[in-house]
Design a protein around this motif. Structure first.
Motif, PDB file in Angstrom:
ATOM      1  N   HIS A   1       0.840   8.971   7.636  1.00  0.00           N
ATOM      2  CA  HIS A   1      -0.024   7.902   7.106  1.00  0.00           C
ATOM      3  C   HIS A   1       0.728   6.578   7.291  1.00  0.00           C
ATOM      4  CE1 HIS A   1      -3.231   6.200   4.869  1.00  0.00           C
ATOM      5  NE2 HIS A   1      -2.644   6.151   3.684  1.00  0.00           N
TER       6      HIS A   1
ATOM      7  N   GLY B   1      -2.467  -3.321  -3.018  1.00  0.00           N
ATOM      8  CA  GLY B   1      -1.692  -2.163  -3.465  1.00  0.00           C
ATOM      9  C   GLY B   1      -1.423  -2.146  -4.964  1.00  0.00           C
TER      10      GLY B   1
ATOM     11  N   VAL C   1      -4.237  -0.695  -6.618  1.00  0.00           N
ATOM     12  CA  VAL C   1      -4.378   0.742  -6.303  1.00  0.00           C
ATOM     13  C   VAL C   1      -3.566   1.557  -7.326  1.00  0.00           C
ATOM     14  CG1 VAL C   1      -3.714   2.530  -4.617  1.00  0.00           C
ATOM     15  CG2 VAL C   1      -4.854   0.430  -3.844  1.00  0.00           C
ATOM     16  N   ARG C   2      -2.371   1.085  -7.585  1.00  0.00           N
ATOM     17  CA  ARG C   2      -1.500   1.809  -8.535  1.00  0.00           C
ATOM     18  C   ARG C   2      -1.947   1.577  -9.984  1.00  0.00           C
ATOM     19  NH1 ARG C   2       0.990   6.305  -9.478  1.00  0.00           N
ATOM     20  NH2 ARG C   2       2.842   6.116 -10.767  1.00  0.00           N
TER      21      ARG C   2
ATOM     22  N   ASN D   1       0.621   7.539  -6.042  1.00  0.00           N
ATOM     23  CA  ASN D   1      -0.627   8.147  -6.527  1.00  0.00           C
ATOM     24  C   ASN D   1      -0.799   9.559  -5.969  1.00  0.00           C
ATOM     25  OD1 ASN D   1      -0.972   5.656  -7.661  1.00  0.00           O
ATOM     26  ND2 ASN D   1      -2.930   5.190  -6.690  1.00  0.00           N
TER      27      ASN D   1
ATOM     28  N   SER E   1      -4.630   2.837   6.889  1.00  0.00           N
ATOM     29  CA  SER E   1      -5.471   2.213   5.850  1.00  0.00           C
ATOM     30  C   SER E   1      -6.185   0.988   6.393  1.00  0.00           C
ATOM     31  CB  SER E   1      -4.632   1.843   4.617  1.00  0.00           C
ATOM     32  OG  SER E   1      -4.443   2.998   3.826  1.00  0.00           O
TER      33      SER E   1
ATOM     34  N   TYR F   1      -5.152   3.407 -10.876  1.00  0.00           N
ATOM     35  CA  TYR F   1      -4.904   4.860 -10.898  1.00  0.00           C
ATOM     36  C   TYR F   1      -4.276   5.245 -12.244  1.00  0.00           C
ATOM     37  CZ  TYR F   1      -2.855   9.411  -9.742  1.00  0.00           C
ATOM     38  OH  TYR F   1      -2.499  10.743  -9.760  1.00  0.00           O
TER      39      TYR F   1
ATOM     40  N   GLN G   1       0.815  -1.221   0.000  1.00  0.00           N
ATOM     41  CA  GLN G   1       0.000   0.000   0.000  1.00  0.00           C
ATOM     42  C   GLN G   1       0.845   1.266   0.000  1.00  0.00           C
ATOM     43  OE1 GLN G   1      -3.209   0.491  -0.433  1.00  0.00           O
ATOM     44  NE2 GLN G   1      -3.602  -1.693  -0.592  1.00  0.00           N
TER      45      GLN G   1
ATOM     46  N   CYS H   1      -5.465   9.437  -4.208  1.00  0.00           N
ATOM     47  CA  CYS H   1      -5.084   8.042  -4.501  1.00  0.00           C
ATOM     48  C   CYS H   1      -5.924   7.454  -5.632  1.00  0.00           C
ATOM     49  CB  CYS H   1      -5.270   7.169  -3.256  1.00  0.00           C
ATOM     50  SG  CYS H   1      -3.981   7.389  -2.029  1.00  0.00           S
TER      51      CYS H   1
ATOM     52  N   GLN I   1       0.096   4.102  -2.723  1.00  0.00           N
ATOM     53  CA  GLN I   1      -0.573   5.335  -2.278  1.00  0.00           C
ATOM     54  C   GLN I   1       0.366   6.543  -2.350  1.00  0.00           C
ATOM     55  OE1 GLN I   1      -3.132   5.160   1.181  1.00  0.00           O
ATOM     56  NE2 GLN I   1      -3.420   2.968   0.992  1.00  0.00           N
TER      57      GLN I   1
END
Ligand SMILES: NC(=O)C1=CN([C@@H]2O[C@H](COP(=O)(O)OP(=O)(O)OC[C@H]3O[C@@H](n4cnc5c(N)ncnc54)[C@H](OP(=O)(O)O)[C@@H]3O)[C@@H](O)[C@H]2O)C=CC1
Ligand SMILES: CC[C@](O)(C(C)=O)C(=O)O
Length: 328
Positions: free
Chosen positions: A77, A133, A136-137, A34, A106, A140, A27, A171, A31
């Motif tokens: 974070h 993760g 997530v990338r 992003n 998170s 994005y 993550q 993100c 994150q």
């Protein structure tokens, strides 16, 4: 239920803020990249002697120690593994937190189970993507995002929710939608989901079905395709179109067979066991077991990892994925 999308969120609340992403793993990397690519001021806090230091440097991130990043940031974070967070927080993060800073996560785990007790003068927030993760990338970069949950445990500045939502927007999560929850709800449902369905339940279902076919004399390769490979394609249909959409896409024979047999697979006994597992999570029994496992060097996890690697389905699957060009 309110779902926040990009138009509902103003990223201006983060304009003059420095965000320290602590950890640069699954993550953390996704994150941090992003948020940086969305124009936020991101620094990365990791250990000097770990692998992440150079990975983050090579990505062009500003990298420093966890202690220094926590001191310099307005928003810390925390994206290191849940089981190491309490010690790292006590040693390197806590002393850097100042009045009106934000401590962000998170996953609600350590706040909900009170393994981390933040000072009273900081916001405590969560922005939790509902996916790994890598996704997530990847999403994005594709111009979309994965959905996420947002929660505020403590709001000392009056804009804690806005900050967490703005981080989520940066993100890419608001492209899909961000749902409001609490630390308790996110923690308990997330643990339940990963134990009963996503990681625990689904792997045991695959193993049991694969073993049944192989023990009955069918070729392991055929069993693999039937019980594991094709599952992804069916899940993709459920993900995109729901259960009804999936049923529409499979044959009438599959639909009839599935609908008439599934309760024999997931019987009342299995449902009762799910309820027991949920109770263990709610009472904190799982969290205590996991903490103890970590204190003694994770003997159970190590043994189970070894057993999993040696499974026949793993050997057959690896061979087939290579032959089909799905894995290098
Ligand atoms: N994995 C996922 O997809 C999801 C995770 N989450 C949550 O996100 C958070 C992060 O999880 P995840 O990304 O999986 O974590 P990872 O296991 O990928 O984290 C690895 C990072 O943590 C650092 N790290 C590990 N141990 C220590 C330590 N003892 N001291 C300092 N740094 C350490 C590593 O640094 P180094 O290179 O130095 O070892 C690396 O940067 C958790 O709260 C998790 O529940 C939420 C949704 C999904
Ligand atoms: C399903 C596992 C997960 O909860 C996730 C990717 O969301 C995790 O903690 O890794």
């Amino acid at each position: 239920m309110k779902i926040y999308h990009e138009k509902d969120i103003d990223m201006g609340v983060l304009e003059d803020k420095t965000i320290a992403v602590i950890g640069y793993g699954s993550q953390g990397r996704a994150q941090a990249l992003n948020m940086r690519d969305s124009g936020l001021n991101v620094i990365v806090g990791v250990r000097k002697d770990g692998k992440s230091w150079n990975i983050a440097k090579n990505d062009g991130m500003e990298v420093t120690t966890i202690e220094d990043a926590s001191k310099r940031a307005d928003i810390v974070h925390v994206l290191i593994p849940d089981e190491v967070q309490p010690k790292v927080y006590e040693k390197y993060i806590k002393s850097g937190l100042e009045d009106g800073n934000t401590l962000s996560f998170s996953h609600g785990y350590n706040i909900h189970f009170k393994n981390i007790i933040p000072p009273k003068n900081v916001n405590v927030t969560m922005i939790a993507p509902k996916g790994p993760g890598a996704m997530v990338r990847r999403t994005y970069k594709e111009g979309f995002g994965i959905p996420a949950l947002v929660a505020v445990e403590v709001d000392v500045t009056g804009d804690a929710l806005d900050q967490a939502l703005a981080m989520g927007k940066a993100c890419g999560f608001a492209r899909a939608g961000i749902l409001r929850t609490t630390f308790k709800e996110e923690t308990e449902t997330d643990l339940f989901g990963e134990q009963v369905v996503l990681c625990g339940g689904v792997t045991e279902l695959i193993k049991a079905a694969f073993d049944t076919l192989v023990e009955a004399g069918y070729q392991p390769e055929i069993a693999y395709f039937e019980t594991c490979h094709e599952l992804k394609l069916i899940i993709d249909l459920i993900y995109e179109k729901g259960l009804t959409g999936m049923w529409k896409n499979v044959s009438n024979t599959a639909e009839y067979g599935g609908l008439t047999r599934r309760e024999r697979v997931i019987s009342q006994e299995v449902r009762n066991e799910m309820k027991k597992i949920l109770k263990e999570i709610q009472k904190g029994e799982f969290a205590r077991e996991w903490a103890l496992e970590n204190q003694v060097g994770r003997p159970v996890l190590k043994r189970l990892r070894e057993i999993e690697k040696e499974l026949k389905i793993e050997k057959v699957g690896s061979k087939l994925r290579k032959l089909c060009g799905l894995e290098k």
